[in-house]
Design an enzyme around this catalytic site. Structure first.
Site, PDB file in Angstrom:
ATOM      1  N   SER A  75     -48.095 -33.068 -28.174  1.00  0.00           N
ATOM      2  CA  SER A  75     -47.332 -34.081 -28.902  1.00  0.00           C
ATOM      3  C   SER A  75     -46.001 -34.317 -28.200  1.00  0.00           C
ATOM      4  O   SER A  75     -45.181 -33.410 -28.081  1.00  0.00           O
ATOM      5  CB  SER A  75     -47.092 -33.633 -30.346  1.00  0.00           C
TER       6      SER A  75
ATOM      7  N   ARG B 128     -39.651 -27.808 -35.591  1.00  0.00           N
ATOM      8  CA  ARG B 128     -39.697 -27.663 -34.133  1.00  0.00           C
ATOM      9  C   ARG B 128     -38.344 -27.223 -33.579  1.00  0.00           C
ATOM     10  O   ARG B 128     -37.898 -27.677 -32.521  1.00  0.00           O
ATOM     11  CB  ARG B 128     -40.130 -28.975 -33.465  1.00  0.00           C
TER      12      ARG B 128
ATOM     13  N   GLU C   3     -40.296 -34.236 -28.350  1.00  0.00           N
ATOM     14  CA  GLU C   3     -40.541 -32.836 -28.672  1.00  0.00           C
ATOM     15  C   GLU C   3     -40.657 -32.030 -27.393  1.00  0.00           C
ATOM     16  O   GLU C   3     -40.326 -30.843 -27.354  1.00  0.00           O
ATOM     17  CB  GLU C   3     -41.832 -32.720 -29.483  1.00  0.00           C
TER      18      GLU C   3
END
Length: 342
Positions: free
Chosen positions: A240, A165, A338
């Site tokens: 998420s 990520r 995130e």
């Protein structure tokens, strides 16, 4: 063409449905527009570029100018080798539309990314991933405009410095410096399915791999996602919310001791062990938790939701902090969001 709207309501532009506004919203549909776009904004005015708004938490009104790319289109720039088909995709294309486009043409490479919200440009920034695949596995090049150098540049996959990520476009010295206008993806007509993820292995167990199509994998991925994750158009969220933490060998052994001597769910990665954040949060009892206008999704504790569409940024942040603190207190592991906070 460039469109500008002052005092713009960003509620429909972020999947969390935060009720925030920006000073101005500017949308463009050509890479050639970008230099003029930037020159039209005073240097003392803050700017921010969004994609589909699916990985963002606006913490307040944004007083500056928000940019958005409406650059569309797919261009096959190399197809001489069926194992190496390069497609250039406009940054403003919906990522899942590109995945569907690929699967419908029986091209492998991005089918495991089915159902991920957001746009193609943001996929190259965030290095989106799911079910054993990341965007960087297929990205060949990223085309952008450098706001500092005032020129168009191209990054190879290696130059993008991809990680979990993460990418060069998220590093402190490069963040907000580049505006991505197109991404080159490598697809294959012959590669076959990526079924390393346990849920996909189970779904396709006993099936001849040679008979599986990209659309078969796409359907399985979407069904798996839908069984766990809320549809943000129905139940607003940013997907998420937390990253899966990577912990050292020593921390992993301490974690095993903390939970009674057995191993938690994990993946061995470079630098240690990746622990599912959803498992850590679930162990702390957060699944289905509700507090005012915010909640933790009842089927997937990794997702914070805005079920009544009335949550404020402060409510989301308060819940985020409570979850982080509880995981730290119980497991001595610090979760990181995130979702980008703006």
């Amino acid at each position: 063409m460039i469109k500008r709207i002052d005092n713009y309501d960003l509620t429909p532009r972020n999947t969390f449905a935060m009720k925030v506004k920006c000073g101005a919203f500017m949308e463009y549909d050509s890479a050639a527009d970008i230099p003029f776009l930037l020159s039209s904004v005073r240097k003392d005015v803050d700017t921010f570029h969004i994609g589909g708004g699916s990985n963002l938490l606006f913490t307040r009104d944004f007083p500056g100018v928000v940019f958005h790319s409406a650059i569309k289109g797919y261009e096959i720039i190399s197809d001489e080798n069926p194992q190496d088909i390069i497609v250039r995709v406009g940054a403003g294309e919906i990522m899942d539309d590109f995945v569907r486009w690929s699967c419908d043409r029986h091209l492998w490479g991005v089918e495991n990314l089915s159902g991920i919200p957001g746009e193609v440009g943001a996929s190259a920034v965030q290095n989106v991933g799911a079910y054993g695949t990341e965007a960087c596995d297929s990205i060949v090049a990223v085309h952008a405009y450098d706001k500092v150098g005032r020129d168009f540049v191209t990054f190879t996959n290696e130059q993008c410095r991809y990680g979990y990520r993460d990418s060069i476009f998220k590093k402190p010295d490069s963040k907000r410096r580049y505006i991505i206008h197109a991404v080159d993806y490598r697809l294959s007509a012959t590669k076959g399915p990526e079924l390393s993820y346990p849920a996909l292995q189970k779904l396709f167990e006993g099936k001849d791999r040679n008979t599986i199509t990209p659309n078969d994998v796409r359907a399985a991925v979407i069904a798996t996602r839908d069984s766990k994750l809320p549809d943000p158009s129905v139940t607003p969220s940013a997907g998420s919310f937390f990253k899966n933490p990577v912990i050292s060998d020593d921390s992993f052994y301490r974690l095993c001791e903390t939970i009674g001597g057995h191993e938690p769910p994990h993946y061995k990665v470079d630098g240690g062990y990746k622990i599912p954040a959803a498992w850590l949060i679930d162990q702390c009892g957060w699944k289905g938790y509700e507090d005012g206008n915010v909640a933790v999704w009842r089927l997937q504790p990794l997702v914070i939701v805005n079920p009544k569409r009335e949550a404020t940024p402060d409510e989301v942040i308060a819940l985020e902090r409570k979850i982080i603190q509880s995981v730290r207190d119980r497991f001595d592991i610090t979760l990181s969001p995130e979702v980008e906070h703006i």
